[in-house]
Design a protein around this motif. Structure first.
Motif, PDB file in Angstrom:
ATOM      1  N   UNK A  32       0.731  -1.306  -0.114  1.00 29.08           N
ATOM      2  CA  UNK A  32       0.080   0.092   0.016  1.00 29.08           C
ATOM      3  C   UNK A  32       1.005   1.201   0.145  1.00 29.08           C
ATOM      4  N   UNK A  33       1.950   1.245   0.802  1.00 27.95           N
ATOM      5  CA  UNK A  33       2.749   2.531   0.782  1.00 27.95           C
ATOM      6  C   UNK A  33       3.536   2.502  -0.656  1.00 27.95           C
ATOM      7  N   UNK A  34       3.973   1.592  -1.088  1.00 26.52           N
ATOM      8  CA  UNK A  34       4.717   1.457  -2.494  1.00 26.52           C
ATOM      9  C   UNK A  34       3.632   1.921  -3.578  1.00 26.52           C
ATOM     10  N   UNK A  35       2.507   1.474  -3.481  1.00 23.17           N
ATOM     11  CA  UNK A  35       1.638   1.893  -4.443  1.00 23.17           C
ATOM     12  C   UNK A  35       1.166   3.283  -4.501  1.00 23.17           C
ATOM     13  N   UNK A  36       1.143   3.821  -3.260  1.00 26.97           N
ATOM     14  CA  UNK A  36       0.568   5.286  -2.966  1.00 26.97           C
ATOM     15  C   UNK A  36       1.575   6.185  -3.837  1.00 26.97           C
ATOM     16  N   UNK A  37       2.831   5.811  -3.926  1.00 26.33           N
ATOM     17  CA  UNK A  37       3.712   6.696  -4.371  1.00 26.33           C
ATOM     18  C   UNK A  37       3.949   6.383  -5.999  1.00 26.33           C
ATOM     19  N   UNK A  38       3.828   4.974  -6.211  1.00 32.42           N
ATOM     20  CA  UNK A  38       4.060   4.433  -7.535  1.00 32.42           C
ATOM     21  C   UNK A  38       3.137   3.369  -7.973  1.00 32.42           C
ATOM     22  N   UNK A  39       1.812   3.925  -8.294  1.00 31.75           N
ATOM     23  CA  UNK A  39       0.697   2.939  -8.492  1.00 31.75           C
ATOM     24  C   UNK A  39       1.068   1.904  -9.793  1.00 31.75           C
ATOM     25  N   UNK A  40       0.800   0.452  -9.497  1.00 31.81           N
ATOM     26  CA  UNK A  40       1.123  -0.480 -10.565  1.00 31.81           C
ATOM     27  C   UNK A  40       0.044  -0.105 -11.819  1.00 31.81           C
ATOM     28  N   UNK A  41       0.559  -0.318 -13.202  1.00 31.77           N
ATOM     29  CA  UNK A  41       0.064  -0.283 -14.446  1.00 31.77           C
ATOM     30  C   UNK A  41      -0.983  -1.503 -14.610  1.00 31.77           C
ATOM     31  N   UNK A  42      -1.822  -1.150 -15.502  1.00 33.00           N
ATOM     32  CA  UNK A  42      -2.748  -2.319 -15.695  1.00 33.00           C
ATOM     33  C   UNK A  42      -2.155  -3.519 -16.280  1.00 33.00           C
ATOM     34  N   UNK A  43      -2.622  -4.853 -15.767  1.00 37.05           N
ATOM     35  CA  UNK A  43      -2.098  -6.009 -16.233  1.00 37.05           C
ATOM     36  C   UNK A  43      -3.207  -7.054 -16.805  1.00 37.05           C
ATOM     37  N   UNK A  44      -2.900  -7.388 -18.051  1.00 36.94           N
ATOM     38  CA  UNK A  44      -3.914  -7.947 -18.787  1.00 36.94           C
ATOM     39  C   UNK A  44      -4.233  -9.318 -18.107  1.00 36.94           C
ATOM     40  N   UNK A  45      -5.392  -9.911 -18.342  1.00 33.23           N
ATOM     41  CA  UNK A  45      -5.653 -11.203 -17.908  1.00 33.23           C
ATOM     42  C   UNK A  45      -4.905 -12.182 -18.251  1.00 33.23           C
ATOM     43  N   UNK A  46      -4.326 -12.310 -19.407  1.00 35.69           N
ATOM     44  CA  UNK A  46      -3.399 -13.411 -19.987  1.00 35.69           C
ATOM     45  C   UNK A  46      -2.377 -12.629 -20.568  1.00 35.69           C
ATOM     46  N   UNK A  47      -1.294 -12.347 -20.110  1.00 37.76           N
ATOM     47  CA  UNK A  47      -0.301 -11.902 -20.628  1.00 37.76           C
ATOM     48  C   UNK A  47       0.310 -12.674 -21.914  1.00 37.76           C
ATOM     49  N   UNK A  48       0.955 -12.064 -22.846  1.00 37.11           N
ATOM     50  CA  UNK A  48       1.649 -12.744 -23.877  1.00 37.11           C
ATOM     51  C   UNK A  48       2.846 -13.605 -23.449  1.00 37.11           C
ATOM     52  N   UNK A  49       3.287 -14.693 -23.761  1.00 40.13           N
ATOM     53  CA  UNK A  49       4.317 -15.091 -23.489  1.00 40.13           C
ATOM     54  C   UNK A  49       5.374 -14.529 -24.242  1.00 40.13           C
ATOM     55  N   UNK A  50       6.834 -14.225 -23.574  1.00 44.47           N
ATOM     56  CA  UNK A  50       7.735 -13.341 -24.274  1.00 44.47           C
ATOM     57  C   UNK A  50       8.412 -14.321 -25.394  1.00 44.47           C
ATOM     58  N   UNK A  51       8.663 -15.701 -24.909  1.00 48.06           N
ATOM     59  CA  UNK A  51       9.401 -16.713 -26.159  1.00 48.06           C
ATOM     60  C   UNK A  51       8.276 -17.412 -26.360  1.00 48.06           C
ATOM     61  N   UNK A  52       8.282 -17.812 -27.802  1.00 47.36           N
ATOM     62  CA  UNK A  52       7.251 -18.665 -28.620  1.00 47.36           C
ATOM     63  C   UNK A  52       7.760 -19.658 -29.265  1.00 47.36           C
ATOM     64  N   UNK A  53       8.661 -20.415 -28.855  1.00 47.51           N
ATOM     65  CA  UNK A  53       9.389 -21.676 -29.698  1.00 47.51           C
ATOM     66  C   UNK A  53       9.985 -20.934 -30.699  1.00 47.51           C
ATOM     67  N   UNK A  54       9.576 -21.460 -32.070  1.00 54.54           N
ATOM     68  CA  UNK A  54      10.616 -20.907 -33.200  1.00 54.54           C
ATOM     69  C   UNK A  54      10.343 -19.586 -33.627  1.00 54.54           C
ATOM     70  N   UNK A  55      11.204 -18.772 -32.903  1.00 47.60           N
ATOM     71  CA  UNK A  55      11.339 -17.252 -33.531  1.00 47.60           C
ATOM     72  C   UNK A  55      10.033 -16.503 -33.279  1.00 47.60           C
ATOM     73  N   UNK A  56       9.064 -17.030 -32.809  1.00 47.02           N
ATOM     74  CA  UNK A  56       7.624 -16.406 -32.277  1.00 47.02           C
ATOM     75  C   UNK A  56       6.832 -16.349 -33.851  1.00 47.02           C
TER      76      UNK A  56
END
Length: 86
Positions: A32-56
């Motif tokens: 709560x103290x941390x978010x008061x100064x720097x609130x978190x950004x929106x997070x998608x329900x299902x984030x895109x994976x960073x690495x998807x096997x053969x070059x995306x």
């Protein structure tokens, strides 16, 4: 522990659980103290994976075709195995 101590402990637990106001945990207070100064950004329900096997360049139908192909191969293999018995 005597029976009297058990009764006192049970009373204390009931009294603590029945409190109208409960203090947040240390982690909750820290966030709560941390978010008061720097609130978190929106997070998608299902984030895109960073690495998807053969070059995306993954296509969703590739895995479906691969699984169905394996199923058909097993069916044909079992069919030919049973056909040789007769």
């Amino acid at each position: 522990m005597s029976e009297r101590d058990d009764e006192g402990r049970e009373f204390d637990l009931k009294w603590a659980e029945g409190a109208a106001h409960k203090e947040p945990s240390a982690r909750a207070r820290m966030l709560a103290a941390r978010w008061k100064e720097n609130p978190p950004g929106p997070v998608p329900f299902r984030a895109e994976p960073e690495h998807r096997g053969s070059g995306g360049h993954h296509r969703p139908w590739v895995s479906t075709v691969l699984v169905l192909g394996c199923v058909v191969a097993v069916i044909l293999l079992l069919g030919y195995a049973d056909f040789g018995r007769y």
